[in-house]
Scaffold this motif. Structure first.
Motif, short mmCIF file in Angstrom:
data_model
loop_
_atom_site.label_atom_id
_atom_site.label_comp_id
_atom_site.label_asym_id
_atom_site.label_seq_id
_atom_site.Cartn_x
_atom_site.Cartn_y
_atom_site.Cartn_z
N GLY A 1 -4.84 -11.19 12.92
CA GLY A 1 -3.51 -11.62 12.52
C GLY A 1 -2.86 -10.58 11.63
N ASP A 2 -1.56 -10.62 11.52
CA ASP A 2 -0.89 -9.72 10.58
C ASP A 2 -1.24 -10.13 9.16
OD1 ASP A 2 0.24 -8.52 12.75
OD2 ASP A 2 2.28 -9.26 12.39
N PRO B 1 -2.79 -0.11 16.80
CA PRO B 1 -2.84 -0.68 15.45
C PRO B 1 -2.08 0.20 14.46
CG PRO B 1 -4.96 0.28 16.05
CD PRO B 1 -4.12 0.27 17.30
N SER B 2 -1.54 -0.44 13.43
CA SER B 2 -0.71 0.29 12.48
C SER B 2 -0.70 -0.41 11.13
CB SER B 2 0.72 0.43 13.01
OG SER B 2 1.32 -0.85 13.14
N VAL B 3 -0.19 0.32 10.14
CA VAL B 3 0.06 -0.23 8.81
C VAL B 3 1.51 0.09 8.45
CG1 VAL B 3 -0.58 -0.28 6.38
CG2 VAL B 3 -2.33 0.19 8.12
N ARG B 4 2.29 -0.94 8.19
CA ARG B 4 3.66 -0.74 7.75
C ARG B 4 3.67 -0.72 6.22
NH1 ARG B 4 8.86 -4.83 8.63
NH2 ARG B 4 10.48 -3.34 7.99
N VAL B 5 4.07 0.41 5.66
CA VAL B 5 4.08 0.60 4.20
C VAL B 5 5.50 0.40 3.70
CG1 VAL B 5 3.58 2.18 2.31
CG2 VAL B 5 2.16 2.24 4.39
N GLY C 1 0.32 -19.77 1.42
CA GLY C 1 1.14 -19.78 2.61
C GLY C 1 1.74 -18.44 2.98
N GLY C 2 1.46 -17.39 2.19
CA GLY C 2 1.96 -16.06 2.49
C GLY C 2 0.96 -15.26 3.31
N ASP C 3 1.12 -13.94 3.28
CA ASP C 3 0.24 -13.11 4.11
C ASP C 3 -0.56 -12.08 3.33
OD1 ASP C 3 2.19 -11.27 3.46
OD2 ASP C 3 2.41 -10.49 5.51
N ILE C 4 -0.52 -12.14 1.98
CA ILE C 4 -1.29 -11.19 1.17
C ILE C 4 -2.73 -11.69 1.06
CG2 ILE C 4 -1.51 -10.01 -1.04
CD1 ILE C 4 1.47 -10.36 -1.45
N VAL C 5 -3.67 -10.88 1.54
CA VAL C 5 -5.07 -11.30 1.54
C VAL C 5 -5.90 -10.58 0.48
CG1 VAL C 5 -5.00 -11.91 3.98
CG2 VAL C 5 -5.73 -9.60 3.31
N PHE C 6 -5.34 -9.50 -0.10
CA PHE C 6 -6.09 -8.72 -1.09
C PHE C 6 -5.10 -7.95 -1.94
CE2 PHE C 6 -8.59 -4.97 -2.47
CZ PHE C 6 -9.67 -5.62 -3.06
N ALA C 7 -5.44 -7.77 -3.22
CA ALA C 7 -4.62 -6.96 -4.13
C ALA C 7 -5.52 -5.95 -4.82
CB ALA C 7 -3.92 -7.83 -5.16
N THR C 8 -5.03 -4.72 -4.96
CA THR C 8 -5.79 -3.69 -5.66
C THR C 8 -4.90 -3.00 -6.68
OG1 THR C 8 -7.01 -1.59 -5.42
CG2 THR C 8 -5.34 -2.08 -3.74
N HIS C 9 -5.37 -2.95 -7.91
CA HIS C 9 -4.68 -2.22 -8.98
C HIS C 9 -5.35 -0.86 -9.08
CE1 HIS C 9 -2.99 -1.02 -12.78
NE2 HIS C 9 -2.42 -2.19 -13.00
N MET D 1 6.22 -1.99 -6.45
CA MET D 1 4.84 -1.94 -6.00
C MET D 1 4.81 -1.73 -4.49
SD MET D 1 3.68 -5.92 -6.24
CE MET D 1 4.61 -7.22 -5.43
N ARG D 2 3.63 -1.49 -3.95
CA ARG D 2 3.45 -1.21 -2.54
C ARG D 2 2.91 -2.43 -1.80
NH1 ARG D 2 2.84 4.32 -0.87
NH2 ARG D 2 4.93 5.19 -1.12
N LEU D 3 3.46 -2.69 -0.61
CA LEU D 3 2.98 -3.73 0.29
C LEU D 3 2.60 -3.06 1.60
CD1 LEU D 3 5.70 -6.43 -0.44
CD2 LEU D 3 3.36 -6.35 -1.35
N MET D 4 1.36 -3.24 2.02
CA MET D 4 0.85 -2.59 3.21
C MET D 4 0.50 -3.67 4.24
SD MET D 4 -1.44 0.37 1.37
CE MET D 4 -1.31 1.48 2.78
N GLN D 5 1.34 -3.78 5.26
CA GLN D 5 1.18 -4.83 6.27
C GLN D 5 0.42 -4.27 7.47
OE1 GLN D 5 4.72 -6.38 8.29
NE2 GLN D 5 3.87 -8.46 8.11
N PHE D 6 -0.75 -4.85 7.72
CA PHE D 6 -1.65 -4.39 8.78
C PHE D 6 -1.41 -5.18 10.06
CE2 PHE D 6 -3.58 -2.76 5.05
CZ PHE D 6 -4.47 -1.75 5.41
#
Length: 431
Positions: free
Chosen positions: A34-35, A365-369, A81-89, A353-358
């Motif tokens: 999934g995205d 396959p791609s990552v939208r930054v 209910g969103g799509d963020i599965v991990f956060a890295t500082h 901040m950066r959001l990287m959508q896989f």
């Protein structure tokens, strides 16, 4: 670095990892991913800087921009209910140092003189432990329990910044001298492996140096990924430990976060001052980290970093001949919100901040930054004044506005990903 020297400094923790048999290395996916999005939190040091709060005479509490970032991540986590599965500082959580010299380096015979040219080293030490570290912890409390996350120590998160007396500043030439950072007691007081953030969490799978280095497993749909966080200029023992984690989770697509790695030009950053590896044979600069660790482990496909103001991206080829996508972002120097409040010239961060959508289920396959400000509630691509505000500060005035924006809004094509890790519907077993 040699394996023998690394194991000598790493001790039993690394020996147990390296001697353990690799996990049964099935494909990382048993179905669709999934995205999904990974949130990358760049240097937050200017938000929590005690000088950037109302009680210090600043026109607003900059820490509220940091809290807003963390609330937004929590509100958009998969659990909400969103799509963020991990956060890295990526490090430099706070601004100021809290000691003149750390005991570990003193015990090893290192000498020091005060770094008189650095406000962050010479400032009153009380504010770091009494204000900056506690408010940094409060920010992470906003995402705790919402999603797996990582935080690594940057150079500002070390206890001490000191100058080597054999390489002092030379005012007549402008040379700053050679500086070193050391000590992790402040960072460990906030983010150790036994802290409430991580103790007992099934996704927090390994740690070293009391949490200064750590590993997490995060999931998206029916897919699993490994993340490894490395401390600033990771020493030999950290790299040996990380190699053991890779062996333990063989075959999982792996992202590495570390503070200082890539420059704006896309090259691995070698201009850092302090640069610990000059003085300490145990420490590794970004090029050493690439040579001794990242390039040797084919399941590492991405490296995330901060430290250098602005943005950087490049693709390196590892020893297996496969690409490693290197991404840097650091927005701590942005000061439009300070300018709007009458504090022109002050650097805060403006909530970026950066959001990287896989998208790993597609044939390509791609990552939208994308780059998003929780203060302005807009992506960089939706803000007409974006280049006008920030291009010059990021030393990118030679770029057109459109080309500058591309540094914060682009797509990474993972052309090799299915071949390396398995295509949708494909389940592989490695032995």
């Amino acid at each position: 670095m040699t394996i023998r020297r690394a194991l000598a400094t790493c001790g039993l923790a690394c020996l147990s990892l390296l001697s353990a048999p690799p996990a049964a290395a099935e494909s990382y996916r048993t179905g669709a991913c999934g995205d999904f999005t990974v949130a990358v939190i760049p240097d937050t040091q200017n938000y929590v800087d005690y000088r950037h709060q109302k009680w210090s005479g600043f026109p607003f509490d900059a820490v509220e921009q940091y809290y807003a970032q963390m609330r937004w991540i929590a509100d958009n986590a998969r659990s909400a209910g969103g799509d963020i599965v991990f956060a890295t500082h990526v490090g430099d959580v706070w601004q100021h140092y809290s000691a003149w010299m750390d005991p570990e380096h003193a015990a090893r015979g290192f000498k020091w003189i005060p770094n008189g040219g650095s406000e962050v080293a010479m400032s009153p030490k009380v504010h770091t432990r009494a204000f900056e570290i506690p408010v940094a912890v409060q920010g992470f409390e906003l995402i705790a329990g919402k999603l797996p996350f990582s935080v690594v120590p940057g150079n500002h998160d070390m206890d001490a910044l000191w100058t080597d007396p054999t390489h002092p500043p030379q005012p007549e030439t402008g040379a700053a001298g050679i500086r070193h950072v050391g000590g992790l007691t402040g960072f460990q007081s906030a983010f150790s492996d036994t802290s409430p953030f991580f103790a007992g969490q099934p996704w927090y799978v390994a740690s070293h140096d009391k949490g200064a280095d750590s590993a997490q497993i995060f999931t998206a749909g029916k897919c699993r990924f490994l993340h490894i966080g490395l401390q600033y200029h990771a020493p030999d023992a950290s790299l040996a430990w990380a190699a053991g984690v890779i062996a333990r989770y063989a075959g999982l697509p792996t992202i590495v976060s570390t503070h200082d790695y890539l420059g704006r030009d896309g090259k691995r950053h070698l201009k850092s001052n302090p640069r610990n590896s000059i003085l300490d044979p145990r420490d590794n600069d970004p090029e050493m980290i690439w040579d001794e660790f990242i390039s040797r482990h084919d399941q590492i496909f991405m490296v995330l970093s901060g430290h250098v103001g602005g943005q950087g991206f490049s693709v390196a080829t590892n020893r297996a001949g496969n690409p490693v996508y290197q991404v840097m972002a650091d927005y701590q120097g942005r000061g439009q919100t300070a300018r709007e409040a009458g504090a022109d010239g002050q650097q805060v961060g403006d909530g970026w901040m950066r959001l990287m959508q896989f998208d790993l289920d597609a044939d390509r396959p791609s990552v939208r930054v994308r780059t998003y400000s929780t203060h302005y509630g807009k992506f960089a691509s939706d803000l007409p004044t974006y280049a006008e505000w920030y291009k010059a500060h990021d030393n990118q005035s030679a770029l057109t506005d459109a080309d500058y924006l591309k540094r914060d809004s682009f797509t990474i094509e993972l052309t090799d990903f299915h071949r390396r890790f398995g295509a949708p519907g494909e389940v592989r077993r490695r032995r």
